[in-house]
Motif scaffolding. Structure first.
Motif, PDB file in Angstrom:
ATOM      1  N   ASP A 543       0.788  -1.121  -0.112  1.00  0.00           N
ATOM      2  CA  ASP A 543      -0.117  -0.124   0.004  1.00  0.00           C
ATOM      3  C   ASP A 543       0.900   1.327  -0.035  1.00  0.00           C
ATOM      4  O   ASP A 543       1.031   1.977   1.125  1.00  0.00           O
ATOM      5  CB  ASP A 543      -0.838  -0.075   1.165  1.00  0.00           C
ATOM      6  N   GLY A 544       1.286   1.421  -1.157  1.00  0.00           N
ATOM      7  CA  GLY A 544       2.179   2.720  -1.177  1.00  0.00           C
ATOM      8  C   GLY A 544       1.726   4.117  -0.817  1.00  0.00           C
ATOM      9  O   GLY A 544       2.244   4.817  -0.307  1.00  0.00           O
ATOM     10  N   LYS A 545       0.550   4.258  -1.069  1.00  0.00           N
ATOM     11  CA  LYS A 545      -0.176   5.527  -0.724  1.00  0.00           C
ATOM     12  C   LYS A 545      -0.345   5.673   0.908  1.00  0.00           C
ATOM     13  O   LYS A 545       0.257   6.749   1.387  1.00  0.00           O
ATOM     14  CB  LYS A 545      -1.687   5.517  -1.322  1.00  0.00           C
ATOM     15  N   LEU A 546      -0.491   4.577   1.594  1.00  0.00           N
ATOM     16  CA  LEU A 546      -0.567   4.383   2.932  1.00  0.00           C
ATOM     17  C   LEU A 546       0.804   4.838   3.709  1.00  0.00           C
ATOM     18  O   LEU A 546       0.930   5.634   4.389  1.00  0.00           O
ATOM     19  CB  LEU A 546      -1.214   3.293   3.473  1.00  0.00           C
ATOM     20  N   ALA A 547       1.776   4.125   2.859  1.00  0.00           N
ATOM     21  CA  ALA A 547       3.089   4.253   3.121  1.00  0.00           C
ATOM     22  C   ALA A 547       3.768   5.834   3.125  1.00  0.00           C
ATOM     23  O   ALA A 547       4.271   6.418   4.154  1.00  0.00           O
ATOM     24  CB  ALA A 547       4.217   3.590   2.344  1.00  0.00           C
ATOM     25  N   VAL A 548       3.200   6.705   2.043  1.00  0.00           N
ATOM     26  CA  VAL A 548       3.476   8.150   1.813  1.00  0.00           C
ATOM     27  C   VAL A 548       2.855   8.652   2.918  1.00  0.00           C
ATOM     28  O   VAL A 548       3.585   9.709   3.518  1.00  0.00           O
ATOM     29  CB  VAL A 548       3.110   8.199   0.489  1.00  0.00           C
ATOM     30  N   GLU A 549       1.691   8.440   3.068  1.00  0.00           N
ATOM     31  CA  GLU A 549       0.960   9.203   4.361  1.00  0.00           C
ATOM     32  C   GLU A 549       1.847   9.091   5.564  1.00  0.00           C
ATOM     33  O   GLU A 549       1.867  10.004   6.483  1.00  0.00           O
ATOM     34  CB  GLU A 549      -0.592   8.607   4.493  1.00  0.00           C
ATOM     35  N   THR A 550       2.174   7.823   5.967  1.00  0.00           N
ATOM     36  CA  THR A 550       2.763   7.567   7.309  1.00  0.00           C
ATOM     37  C   THR A 550       3.951   8.293   7.229  1.00  0.00           C
ATOM     38  O   THR A 550       4.459   8.693   8.182  1.00  0.00           O
ATOM     39  CB  THR A 550       2.936   6.081   7.399  1.00  0.00           C
ATOM     40  N   TYR A 551       4.829   8.372   6.009  1.00  0.00           N
ATOM     41  CA  TYR A 551       6.298   8.888   6.073  1.00  0.00           C
ATOM     42  C   TYR A 551       6.218  10.342   6.348  1.00  0.00           C
ATOM     43  O   TYR A 551       7.017  11.051   6.999  1.00  0.00           O
ATOM     44  CB  TYR A 551       6.731   8.610   4.636  1.00  0.00           C
ATOM     45  N   LEU A 552       5.089  11.128   5.620  1.00  0.00           N
ATOM     46  CA  LEU A 552       4.758  12.525   5.876  1.00  0.00           C
ATOM     47  C   LEU A 552       4.403  12.798   7.323  1.00  0.00           C
ATOM     48  O   LEU A 552       4.798  13.922   7.720  1.00  0.00           O
ATOM     49  CB  LEU A 552       3.841  12.941   4.873  1.00  0.00           C
ATOM     50  N   GLY A 558       9.223  15.821  12.745  1.00  0.00           N
ATOM     51  CA  GLY A 558      10.570  16.007  12.982  1.00  0.00           C
ATOM     52  C   GLY A 558      11.578  15.145  12.201  1.00  0.00           C
ATOM     53  O   GLY A 558      12.759  15.552  11.962  1.00  0.00           O
ATOM     54  N   TYR A 559      11.197  13.984  11.365  1.00  0.00           N
ATOM     55  CA  TYR A 559      12.218  13.158  10.785  1.00  0.00           C
ATOM     56  C   TYR A 559      12.191  13.489   9.247  1.00  0.00           C
ATOM     57  O   TYR A 559      11.211  12.744   8.634  1.00  0.00           O
ATOM     58  CB  TYR A 559      12.004  11.918  10.998  1.00  0.00           C
ATOM     59  N   THR A 560      13.096  14.492   8.843  1.00  0.00           N
ATOM     60  CA  THR A 560      12.970  14.853   7.405  1.00  0.00           C
ATOM     61  C   THR A 560      13.519  13.896   6.535  1.00  0.00           C
ATOM     62  O   THR A 560      13.125  14.001   5.186  1.00  0.00           O
ATOM     63  CB  THR A 560      13.669  16.304   7.215  1.00  0.00           C
ATOM     64  N   GLY A 561      14.186  12.861   7.105  1.00  0.00           N
ATOM     65  CA  GLY A 561      14.680  11.816   5.997  1.00  0.00           C
ATOM     66  C   GLY A 561      13.507  10.937   5.356  1.00  0.00           C
ATOM     67  O   GLY A 561      13.948  10.290   4.361  1.00  0.00           O
ATOM     68  N   ALA A 562      12.483  11.100   6.363  1.00  0.00           N
ATOM     69  CA  ALA A 562      11.413   9.989   5.692  1.00  0.00           C
ATOM     70  C   ALA A 562      10.756  10.868   4.312  1.00  0.00           C
ATOM     71  O   ALA A 562      10.038   9.937   3.354  1.00  0.00           O
ATOM     72  CB  ALA A 562      10.010  10.428   6.617  1.00  0.00           C
ATOM     73  N   TYR A 563      11.013  11.973   3.824  1.00  0.00           N
ATOM     74  CA  TYR A 563      10.850  12.853   2.494  1.00  0.00           C
ATOM     75  C   TYR A 563      11.302  11.659   1.501  1.00  0.00           C
ATOM     76  O   TYR A 563      10.882  11.476   0.584  1.00  0.00           O
ATOM     77  CB  TYR A 563      11.291  14.052   2.333  1.00  0.00           C
ATOM     78  N   THR A 564      12.593  11.415   1.597  1.00  0.00           N
ATOM     79  CA  THR A 564      13.347  10.522   0.778  1.00  0.00           C
ATOM     80  C   THR A 564      12.684   9.176   0.560  1.00  0.00           C
ATOM     81  O   THR A 564      12.754   8.688  -0.700  1.00  0.00           O
ATOM     82  CB  THR A 564      14.927  10.408   1.164  1.00  0.00           C
ATOM     83  N   ALA A 565      12.115   8.450   1.746  1.00  0.00           N
ATOM     84  CA  ALA A 565      11.557   7.241   1.736  1.00  0.00           C
ATOM     85  C   ALA A 565      10.033   7.487   0.801  1.00  0.00           C
ATOM     86  O   ALA A 565      10.032   6.758  -0.116  1.00  0.00           O
ATOM     87  CB  ALA A 565      11.129   6.793   2.990  1.00  0.00           C
ATOM     88  N   ALA A 566       9.496   8.515   0.986  1.00  0.00           N
ATOM     89  CA  ALA A 566       8.371   8.762   0.116  1.00  0.00           C
ATOM     90  C   ALA A 566       8.572   9.241  -1.170  1.00  0.00           C
ATOM     91  O   ALA A 566       7.977   8.599  -2.334  1.00  0.00           O
ATOM     92  CB  ALA A 566       7.742  10.195   0.703  1.00  0.00           C
ATOM     93  N   GLY A 567       9.529   9.889  -1.570  1.00  0.00           N
ATOM     94  CA  GLY A 567      10.268   9.794  -3.109  1.00  0.00           C
ATOM     95  C   GLY A 567      10.463   8.571  -3.922  1.00  0.00           C
ATOM     96  O   GLY A 567      10.472   8.525  -4.881  1.00  0.00           O
ATOM     97  N   VAL A 568      11.025   7.641  -3.010  1.00  0.00           N
ATOM     98  CA  VAL A 568      11.595   6.230  -3.524  1.00  0.00           C
ATOM     99  C   VAL A 568      10.189   5.599  -4.088  1.00  0.00           C
ATOM    100  O   VAL A 568      10.247   4.943  -5.163  1.00  0.00           O
ATOM    101  CB  VAL A 568      12.311   5.432  -2.534  1.00  0.00           C
ATOM    102  N   ILE A 569       9.239   5.629  -3.212  1.00  0.00           N
ATOM    103  CA  ILE A 569       7.943   5.054  -3.743  1.00  0.00           C
ATOM    104  C   ILE A 569       7.438   5.629  -4.971  1.00  0.00           C
ATOM    105  O   ILE A 569       7.108   4.814  -6.148  1.00  0.00           O
ATOM    106  CB  ILE A 569       6.854   5.325  -2.641  1.00  0.00           C
ATOM    107  N   TYR A 570       7.535   6.956  -5.320  1.00  0.00           N
ATOM    108  CA  TYR A 570       7.043   7.590  -6.293  1.00  0.00           C
ATOM    109  C   TYR A 570       8.196   7.391  -7.876  1.00  0.00           C
ATOM    110  O   TYR A 570       7.789   7.404  -8.702  1.00  0.00           O
ATOM    111  CB  TYR A 570       6.720   9.091  -6.404  1.00  0.00           C
ATOM    112  N   GLU A 571       9.397   7.113  -7.355  1.00  0.00           N
ATOM    113  CA  GLU A 571      10.478   7.051  -8.327  1.00  0.00           C
ATOM    114  C   GLU A 571      10.221   5.408  -8.917  1.00  0.00           C
ATOM    115  O   GLU A 571      10.309   5.355 -10.103  1.00  0.00           O
ATOM    116  CB  GLU A 571      11.859   6.941  -7.711  1.00  0.00           C
ATOM    117  N   LEU A 572      10.081   4.397  -7.805  1.00  0.00           N
ATOM    118  CA  LEU A 572       9.869   3.204  -8.318  1.00  0.00           C
ATOM    119  C   LEU A 572       8.432   2.769  -8.885  1.00  0.00           C
ATOM    120  O   LEU A 572       8.364   1.740  -9.220  1.00  0.00           O
ATOM    121  CB  LEU A 572      10.398   2.179  -7.238  1.00  0.00           C
ATOM    122  N   GLY A 573       7.562   3.619  -8.104  1.00  0.00           N
ATOM    123  CA  GLY A 573       6.070   3.153  -8.417  1.00  0.00           C
ATOM    124  C   GLY A 573       5.719   1.970  -7.625  1.00  0.00           C
ATOM    125  O   GLY A 573       5.197   0.965  -7.808  1.00  0.00           O
TER     126      GLY A 573
END
Length: 637
Positions: A543-552, A558-573
């Motif tokens: 569930d990529g959408k739920l993962a992105v919501e959780t990362y954000l 306070g954990y800005t590194g989660a932006y990169t984790a969200a970006g990977v989901i959109y890069e790899l689909g």
């Protein structure tokens, strides 16, 4: 010729006394330039640099700004030297912790090129309008402004004082001036030929005068050239010595860091020798061995708790930190102050205090405290850093020979006894009618033995047999961790279920209040943020959408590194999310703004390849690769 002021000081002590505090010597005026004062401190021997450290400070008591060159010479070794900049009236300047190889307590201070100008280097011997280097004085600046470019620079002989110094207790007296002490100067001597004039004709007096003037000008130019070359050579020597010291210190630090990164967890005998060492030495001070009461290990560490007579305990921990360093700690506890004091005053504690990573003054790897539980006061003694203990001779001997007594069969055997007793205890509990009630204890025993399937089974039994209103997030978190950890069960689907339960329990926890959106303000928020990130990792494949919501949500906490984790989901689909490299780029850039090196590197890869709705751009790729490399060397291509 330069003017040298040689000053030697008398310090009354001649031996370094351990434990005394180093003190500055009294302010003392330079014998020739009364407005310049100095003060000296001997710091004694420093083990980390294998050298003797000194401090010097200067004070300007003149009414005008003054600059000068100063050198401190210890036993013929020149180290504190160079231009001291421009000191304002009443100003001071300190040069600290300068190492010398010489153990001599005799020292000499040389002051040269005293100049009353607003900036260092503002004097000249021949430039029109510039002040000349100063002459000796009685506290009032004594110098001239050059009226013309060929102005002479009068030369005075040196004045010196002689004496001796010892660490910690600088003396206040100074010897009378003397012209018999030699001038110390390690600057190579430069010699230029002196022009010899032809014999002047007695019939041409004016020609002889002109010739003599030319000779004087040539000789003056030659002396100025000598001064310039000597100054250049001295500066080069100073820079060379400074670089040598810096390189030496860097090599020592690099070696220590390399040693600290050696992972000893793969050598079982290493940890076993630590146990042997503690048992042998604690028994030697009167506390006999009883048993190993707890032992745990995984890929990131080992821990053993050893019981001794009179309720004395020692806990040994070897941990692999996130940055790759190994950390060795040791904790002692006693519930009787007499026994605690006996430990604290033992030769064992004195020996352990020597082994720590940091060598600066005032640092210690040892601390003590006390706390009361159930009306019993416990006395705790902690060694937070036992760096290089394994290199000591007592440790090496035990590593080779081991340690055994009638009660202690060696660490390897005692650890196996603990594991066997744990299995026996589990078997007894499982056969009893208290198995469900004792399910948490059974699970803990299985976890210690690294039987994670049975551990999670009995933790789960304990969880569901606890009334819903009394369930705690920490038990759900323990189960989630066993499923999530790659080195344990590594089952992300099951981890996701228990992480969701843990997060919900934390959100409704009556004792702790989350502070989402204002950063990781406390340990509870920090724990929650980590679990959010882990939850996103657990559901991203399904569930990529739920993962992105959780990362954000983790980002908001306070954990800005989660932006990169969200970006990977959109890069790899991933997880049903359509590929969108523009969105991936946007998330990566948000993390890169916060100095995220991984995000910078991923941006470089996006632009290097080009892809869905993002054009290839080699210039941008190169820019981001360089930024990533600068931020973190592991991302250097």
């Amino acid at each position: 010729m330069k003017k040298y002021i040689l000053l030697t000081f008398i310090l009354w002590q001649t031996a370094y006394v351990f434990g005394q505090t180093s003190q500055w010597g009294p302010w003392t005026s330079v014998s020739c330039y009364k407005g310049i004062q100095y003060s000296i401190m001997n710091l004694g021997f420093n083990k980390s640099t294998n050298s003797y450290w000194w401090n010097v400070r200067w004070k300007n008591n003149y009414s005008k700004t003054v600059s000068f060159d100063g050198e401190v010479i210890i036993g013929g070794e020149n180290s504190i030297h160079g231009g001291w900049g421009a000191l304002q009236p009443g100003g001071t300047q300190t040069y600290t912790s300068v190492p010398y190889k010489s153990s001599s307590t005799n020292f000499t201070v040389r002051v040269t090129k005293v100049c009353f100008a607003e900036r260092y280097g503002g004097c000249s011997t021949n430039i029109e309008g510039y002040p000349n280097y100063a002459e000796c004085d009685n506290g009032t600046p004594n110098y001239k402004i050059n009226p013309k470019k060929t102005a002479n620079n009068p030369q005075n002989g040196p004045s010196t004082t002689a004496g001796k110094g010892s660490p910690n207790n600088p003396g206040s007296g100074s010897a009378p001036a003397s012209s018999q002490n030699p001038i110390y100067n390690n600057t190579p001597t430069v010699s230029l030929p002196t022009y010899t004039p032809p014999v002047a004709s007695t019939n041409n007096n004016q020609g002889a005068v002109n010739t003599q003037r030319k000779i004087e000008a040539i000789n003056q130019l030659g002396q100025q050239t000598i001064d310039l070359i000597s100054s250049i050579q001295a500066d080069a020597q100073r820079r060379k010595e400074q670089k040598r010291i810096e390189a030496q210190n860097a090599a020592v630090e690099s070696q220590k860091k390399a040693e600290r990164r050696v992972t000893t967890l793969k050598d079982p005998k290493f940890f076993e020798t630590y146990c042997d060492f503690i048992v042998a030495n604690v028994e030697a001070i009167g506390f006999s061995y009883a048993k190993i009461s707890k032992y745990t290990e995984d890929s990131k560490g080992k821990t053993a708790t050893i019981d001794f007579a009179n309720n004395v305990q020692a806990t040994i921990r070897h941990m692999l930190l996130s940055d790759g360093d190994m950390l060795y700690t040791l904790d002692f506890t006693a519930n009787n102050q007499v026994y605690g004091n006996h430990l604290a005053n033992s030769q064992l504690f004195d020996f352990l205090k020597q082994f720590h990573f940091y060598e600066y003054d005032g640092y210690t790897n040892y601390s003590s405290s006390s706390y009361t539980t159930n009306n019993i006061t416990n006395y705790s003694y902690r060694f937070s850093d036992l760096f290089r203990l394994e290199k000591s001779q007592p440790f090496t001997n035990l590593y080779l020979q081991g340690y055994k007594t009638e009660n202690y069969s060696g660490a390897a055997s005692e650890i196996n006894k603990y594991k066997t007793s744990s299995l026996d205890e589990i078997s007894k509990l499982l056969k009893s009618d208290k198995a469900v009630a004792m399910s948490y204890t059974i699970a803990s025993k299985y976890e210690e033995l690294k039987d994670y399937d049975n551990a999670v089974r009995y933790y789960t039994i304990n969880y569901y047999n606890t009334p819903e209103e009394k369930r705690n997030y920490w038990l759900a978190d323990k189960i989630a961790d066993l499923y999530y950890n790659k080195e344990k069960l590594d089952k992300k689907d099951s981890a996701a279920v228990w992480l969701a339960r843990t997060l919900k329990l934390m959100e409704n926890d009556p004792k702790n209040k989350l502070d989402i959106g204002k950063g990781e303000s406390n340990w509870f928020d920090s724990k929650y943020t980590t679990l959010l990130y882990n939850y996103g990792n657990s559901v991203r494949k399904t569930d990529g959408k739920l993962a992105v919501e959780t990362y954000l949500k983790a980002v908001r906490n306070g954990y800005t590194g989660a932006y990169t984790a969200a970006g990977v989901i959109y890069e790899l689909g991933e997880g049903g999310v359509e590929k969108d490299w523009k969105q991936a780029q946007a998330y990566y850039e948000k993390d890169a703004e916060k100095k995220g090196a991984k995000a910078m590197y991923y941006l470089g890869q996006l632009y290097e390849k080009g892809g869905p709705n993002l054009e290839k751009d080699e210039n941008k790729a190169e820019k981001w690769f360089k930024k990533a490399c600068k931020a973190d060397k592991q991302y250097c291509k």
